[in-house]
Design a protein around this motif. Structure first.
Motif, PDB file in Angstrom:
ATOM      1  N   ASN A 204       0.845  -1.191   0.000  1.00 46.62           N
ATOM      2  CA  ASN A 204       0.000   0.000   0.000  1.00 46.62           C
ATOM      3  C   ASN A 204       0.881   1.242   0.000  1.00 46.62           C
ATOM      4  OD1 ASN A 204      -2.380  -1.469   0.115  1.00 46.62           O
ATOM      5  ND2 ASN A 204      -2.443  -1.480   2.349  1.00 46.62           N
ATOM      6  N   GLY A 205       0.523   2.213  -0.840  1.00 46.52           N
ATOM      7  CA  GLY A 205       1.310   3.435  -0.915  1.00 46.52           C
ATOM      8  C   GLY A 205       2.511   3.353  -1.835  1.00 46.52           C
ATOM      9  N   ALA A 206       2.649   2.228  -2.560  1.00 47.92           N
ATOM     10  CA  ALA A 206       3.824   2.054  -3.425  1.00 47.92           C
ATOM     11  C   ALA A 206       3.726   2.857  -4.716  1.00 47.92           C
ATOM     12  CB  ALA A 206       4.015   0.573  -3.758  1.00 47.92           C
ATOM     13  N   GLY A 207       2.505   3.258  -5.113  1.00 50.01           N
ATOM     14  CA  GLY A 207       2.332   4.019  -6.346  1.00 50.01           C
ATOM     15  C   GLY A 207       1.616   3.270  -7.446  1.00 50.01           C
ATOM     16  N   LYS A 208       1.045   2.100  -7.150  1.00 53.24           N
ATOM     17  CA  LYS A 208       0.378   1.304  -8.183  1.00 53.24           C
ATOM     18  C   LYS A 208      -0.848   2.018  -8.748  1.00 53.24           C
ATOM     19  CE  LYS A 208      -0.575  -2.354  -5.823  1.00 53.24           C
ATOM     20  NZ  LYS A 208      -0.303  -1.742  -4.501  1.00 53.24           N
ATOM     21  N   SER A 209      -1.727   2.475  -7.862  1.00 53.76           N
ATOM     22  CA  SER A 209      -2.955   3.124  -8.333  1.00 53.76           C
ATOM     23  C   SER A 209      -2.636   4.409  -9.093  1.00 53.76           C
ATOM     24  CB  SER A 209      -3.879   3.436  -7.148  1.00 53.76           C
ATOM     25  OG  SER A 209      -4.339   2.235  -6.562  1.00 53.76           O
ATOM     26  N   THR A 210      -1.658   5.160  -8.606  1.00 54.03           N
ATOM     27  CA  THR A 210      -1.262   6.388  -9.306  1.00 54.03           C
ATOM     28  C   THR A 210      -0.744   6.074 -10.698  1.00 54.03           C
ATOM     29  OG1 THR A 210      -0.707   7.472  -7.219  1.00 54.03           O
ATOM     30  CG2 THR A 210       0.249   8.415  -9.217  1.00 54.03           C
ATOM     31  N   THR A 211       0.041   5.016 -10.817  1.00 56.00           N
ATOM     32  CA  THR A 211       0.572   4.616 -12.124  1.00 56.00           C
ATOM     33  C   THR A 211      -0.564   4.232 -13.064  1.00 56.00           C
ATOM     34  OG1 THR A 211       2.641   3.840 -11.130  1.00 56.00           O
ATOM     35  CG2 THR A 211       2.092   2.991 -13.321  1.00 56.00           C
ATOM     36  N   MET A 212      -1.517   3.442 -12.572  1.00 60.73           N
ATOM     37  CA  MET A 212      -2.650   3.046 -13.412  1.00 60.73           C
ATOM     38  C   MET A 212      -3.469   4.258 -13.840  1.00 60.73           C
ATOM     39  SD  MET A 212      -4.001  -0.545 -11.789  1.00 60.73           S
ATOM     40  CE  MET A 212      -3.344  -2.081 -12.442  1.00 60.73           C
ATOM     41  N   ARG A 213      -3.641   5.212 -12.940  1.00 64.35           N
ATOM     42  CA  ARG A 213      -4.393   6.414 -13.286  1.00 64.35           C
ATOM     43  C   ARG A 213      -3.669   7.234 -14.355  1.00 64.35           C
ATOM     44  NH1 ARG A 213      -8.509   8.247 -10.298  1.00 64.35           N
ATOM     45  NH2 ARG A 213      -7.905  10.412 -10.667  1.00 64.35           N
ATOM     46  N   MET A 214      -2.343   7.269 -14.297  1.00 62.53           N
ATOM     47  CA  MET A 214      -1.592   7.989 -15.329  1.00 62.53           C
ATOM     48  C   MET A 214      -1.681   7.275 -16.674  1.00 62.53           C
ATOM     49  SD  MET A 214       1.788   9.686 -13.550  1.00 62.53           S
ATOM     50  CE  MET A 214       2.395   8.221 -12.706  1.00 62.53           C
ATOM     51  N   ILE A 215      -1.677   5.950 -16.663  1.00 59.79           N
ATOM     52  CA  ILE A 215      -1.826   5.205 -17.911  1.00 59.79           C
ATOM     53  C   ILE A 215      -3.140   5.577 -18.592  1.00 59.79           C
ATOM     54  CG2 ILE A 215      -2.138   2.904 -18.918  1.00 59.79           C
ATOM     55  CD1 ILE A 215      -0.334   1.827 -16.663  1.00 59.79           C
ATOM     56  N   LEU A 216      -4.190   5.760 -17.784  1.00 59.87           N
ATOM     57  CA  LEU A 216      -5.522   6.023 -18.313  1.00 59.87           C
ATOM     58  C   LEU A 216      -5.845   7.506 -18.431  1.00 59.87           C
ATOM     59  CD1 LEU A 216      -7.352   3.215 -16.346  1.00 59.87           C
ATOM     60  CD2 LEU A 216      -6.898   3.262 -18.799  1.00 59.87           C
ATOM     61  N   GLY A 217      -4.848   8.365 -18.241  1.00 65.82           N
ATOM     62  CA  GLY A 217      -5.059   9.794 -18.413  1.00 65.82           C
ATOM     63  C   GLY A 217      -5.860  10.448 -17.309  1.00 65.82           C
TER      64      GLY A 217
ATOM     65  N   VAL B  65     -17.758  -4.000 -18.689  1.00 61.76           N
ATOM     66  CA  VAL B  65     -17.524  -2.662 -19.248  1.00 61.76           C
ATOM     67  C   VAL B  65     -16.147  -2.617 -19.917  1.00 61.76           C
ATOM     68  CG1 VAL B  65     -17.190  -0.231 -18.695  1.00 61.76           C
ATOM     69  CG2 VAL B  65     -19.050  -1.492 -17.622  1.00 61.76           C
ATOM     70  N   ALA B  66     -15.155  -3.178 -19.258  1.00 66.85           N
ATOM     71  CA  ALA B  66     -13.796  -3.171 -19.808  1.00 66.85           C
ATOM     72  C   ALA B  66     -13.716  -3.907 -21.141  1.00 66.85           C
ATOM     73  CB  ALA B  66     -12.824  -3.786 -18.804  1.00 66.85           C
ATOM     74  N   LEU B  67     -14.577  -4.908 -21.321  1.00 63.64           N
ATOM     75  CA  LEU B  67     -14.525  -5.734 -22.533  1.00 63.64           C
ATOM     76  C   LEU B  67     -15.385  -5.197 -23.677  1.00 63.64           C
ATOM     77  CD1 LEU B  67     -14.757  -9.235 -20.829  1.00 63.64           C
ATOM     78  CD2 LEU B  67     -12.756  -8.323 -22.010  1.00 63.64           C
ATOM     79  N   LEU B  68     -16.196  -4.181 -23.411  1.00 61.25           N
ATOM     80  CA  LEU B  68     -17.181  -3.723 -24.393  1.00 61.25           C
ATOM     81  C   LEU B  68     -16.580  -3.434 -25.766  1.00 61.25           C
ATOM     82  CD1 LEU B  68     -19.692  -1.277 -22.663  1.00 61.25           C
ATOM     83  CD2 LEU B  68     -20.234  -3.297 -24.043  1.00 61.25           C
ATOM     84  N   GLY B  69     -15.457  -2.722 -25.788  1.00 59.79           N
ATOM     85  CA  GLY B  69     -14.862  -2.314 -27.065  1.00 59.79           C
ATOM     86  C   GLY B  69     -13.964  -3.357 -27.681  1.00 59.79           C
ATOM     87  N   ASP B  70     -13.952  -4.590 -27.118  1.00 58.22           N
ATOM     88  CA  ASP B  70     -13.067  -5.656 -27.606  1.00 58.22           C
ATOM     89  C   ASP B  70     -11.624  -5.144 -27.711  1.00 58.22           C
ATOM     90  OD1 ASP B  70     -12.475  -8.218 -28.439  1.00 58.22           O
ATOM     91  OD2 ASP B  70     -12.917  -7.823 -30.551  1.00 58.22           O
ATOM     92  N   PRO B  71     -11.103  -4.571 -26.608  1.00 58.30           N
ATOM     93  CA  PRO B  71      -9.820  -3.865 -26.672  1.00 58.30           C
ATOM     94  C   PRO B  71      -8.617  -4.798 -26.737  1.00 58.30           C
ATOM     95  CG  PRO B  71     -10.579  -3.944 -24.424  1.00 58.30           C
ATOM     96  CD  PRO B  71     -11.671  -4.556 -25.249  1.00 58.30           C
ATOM     97  N   ALA B  72      -7.520  -4.242 -27.262  1.00 53.23           N
ATOM     98  CA  ALA B  72      -6.262  -4.992 -27.326  1.00 53.23           C
ATOM     99  C   ALA B  72      -5.546  -5.001 -25.987  1.00 53.23           C
ATOM    100  CB  ALA B  72      -5.346  -4.384 -28.390  1.00 53.23           C
ATOM    101  N   THR B  73      -5.879  -4.037 -25.111  1.00 52.97           N
ATOM    102  CA  THR B  73      -5.198  -3.898 -23.829  1.00 52.97           C
ATOM    103  C   THR B  73      -6.226  -3.830 -22.710  1.00 52.97           C
ATOM    104  OG1 THR B  73      -3.336  -2.721 -24.816  1.00 52.97           O
ATOM    105  CG2 THR B  73      -3.671  -2.418 -22.455  1.00 52.97           C
ATOM    106  N   LEU B  74      -5.970  -4.579 -21.643  1.00 59.62           N
ATOM    107  CA  LEU B  74      -6.855  -4.583 -20.474  1.00 59.62           C
ATOM    108  C   LEU B  74      -6.045  -4.234 -19.229  1.00 59.62           C
ATOM    109  CD1 LEU B  74      -8.719  -7.720 -21.591  1.00 59.62           C
ATOM    110  CD2 LEU B  74      -9.953  -5.713 -20.785  1.00 59.62           C
ATOM    111  N   ILE B  75      -6.599  -3.312 -18.442  1.00 61.13           N
ATOM    112  CA  ILE B  75      -5.969  -2.884 -17.193  1.00 61.13           C
ATOM    113  C   ILE B  75      -6.967  -3.148 -16.073  1.00 61.13           C
ATOM    114  CG2 ILE B  75      -5.029  -0.920 -15.920  1.00 61.13           C
ATOM    115  CD1 ILE B  75      -4.290   0.319 -18.633  1.00 61.13           C
ATOM    116  N   LEU B  76      -6.623  -4.057 -15.185  1.00 60.44           N
ATOM    117  CA  LEU B  76      -7.567  -4.517 -14.168  1.00 60.44           C
ATOM    118  C   LEU B  76      -6.961  -4.338 -12.781  1.00 60.44           C
ATOM    119  CD1 LEU B  76      -8.524  -7.889 -15.937  1.00 60.44           C
ATOM    120  CD2 LEU B  76      -9.583  -5.642 -16.251  1.00 60.44           C
ATOM    121  N   ASP B  77      -7.606  -3.530 -11.953  1.00 63.43           N
ATOM    122  CA  ASP B  77      -7.122  -3.251 -10.607  1.00 63.43           C
ATOM    123  C   ASP B  77      -7.901  -4.096  -9.601  1.00 63.43           C
ATOM    124  OD1 ASP B  77      -5.809  -2.120  -8.467  1.00 63.43           O
ATOM    125  OD2 ASP B  77      -6.933  -0.245  -8.510  1.00 63.43           O
TER     126      ASP B  77
END
Length: 308
Positions: free
Chosen positions: A36-49, A140-152
């Motif tokens: 906890n507090g390592a920066g994982k959620s912040t990194t994921m949020r930056m990936i997703l803008g 919801v994540a699968l709706l667009g049949d995306p090439a990349t999936l980010i799951l927290d």
């Protein structure tokens, strides 16, 4: 594919993510780990803008997330499964999200089937269990049949059958050539799901390697040997360069010598052995060793005091 270079995020004087580089490749499940507090959620949020980097950049499928004209078709994300209007049915929620990208009702029904939501598709989301909410978030994540999936934390709230289902589903998505990036605190599950792991500690990468390599490089692999001739066998094994420590009166832990060689030495000397068990470190043990100096929140008591 997800590519980050010199990615940094500061909040005032605090540096949450500190100049990290990594690549999440297609065709495999990449686990994202850290205390906890390592920066994982912040990194994921930056990936997703959702958060703007203070320095460096991160690209998804060759572009910053915000530069994709139809991001749902490029990246599917599950960050907060509870971010749904509780009065809507699951199907109506999916239809509303699908409409933003001109995705038809046929695809909505497909993802309902993929995620096992058929029996609750027309029920209000406010009555969903945590596990069913997670399934809706994955839909919801699968709706667009995306090439990349980010799951927290995608297994949060799932029952054992759901956990096994998600593990197999994530691996099947990777087998299709997709990029699957998921975080979890369940090390036993990550060990069975991920091919590769990236471990953060205090905003820095402390490991970025295949799971097999993390386990192979973990200090502490040993062999349990139980024998009534402990002293004699200890002398023989130490002569072979092994490190031997007594665990019980008739049990020793042996490091730096393979189980096959221990068996050969014991047999050659006529030593009776009741147990010979290789004890390989788990991913959880390797993770704890790698992050022991990077835990931001730790307990100070080994056992709670109980007022009687």
């Amino acid at each position: 594919m997800i590519e980050a270079q010199s990615l940094t995020k500061r909040y005032g004087a605090k540096t949450a993510v500190n100049n990290i580089d990594f690549t999440v490749r297609p065709g495999q499940v990449t686990g994202f780990l850290g205390p906890n507090g390592a920066g994982k959620s912040t990194t994921m949020r930056m990936i997703l803008g959702l958060d703007r980097p203070s320095g460096g950049f991160v690209r998804v499928n060759g572009k910053a997330y915000a530069r994709h004209h139809a991001p749902l078709r490029q990246v599917g994300a599950l960050l907060d499964a509870k971010a749904v209007h509780p009065g809507r049915s699951a199907r109506n929620h999916l239809l509303a999200v699908a409409a933003t990208h001109r995705i038809g009702a046929k695809r909505v029904d497909e993802v309902i089937g993929l995620t096992g939501l058929e029996s609750v598709a027309r029920k209000r989301v406010g009555g969903f269990s945590l596990g069913m909410g997670q399934r809706l978030g994955l839909a919801v994540a699968l709706l667009g049949d995306p090439a990349t999936l980010i799951l927290d934390e995608p297994v949060n709230g799932l029952d054992p059958d759901g956990v096994v289902w998600l593990r197999r589903f994530a691996r099947s998505l990777a087998a299709e050539g997709r990029t699957v990036f998921l975080s979890s605190h369940l090390m036993s599950e990550m060990a069975q799901t991920a091919d590769h792991v990236i471990i953060l500690g205090r905003g820095r990468i402390v490991a970025d390697a295949p799971v097999s390599e993390i386990l192979a490089g973990a200090d502490g692999d040993s062999v349990r040997v139980r024998t009534p001739q402990v002293e004699h066998l200890t002398r023989l094994l130490e002569a072979e360069g092994a490190t031997v420590s007594r665990a019980e009166p008739d049990l020793v832990s042996v490091k730096n010598l393979a189980a096959s060689r221990i068996a050969e030495v014991a047999a050659g000397a006529g030593v009776v052995v009741y147990e010979l068990t290789p004890a390989t470190r788990s991913l959880e043990e390797a993770y704890l060793a790698l992050t022991r100096d990077d835990v931001e929140y730790r307990t100070t008591q080994t056992s709670p005091e109980v007022n009687r």
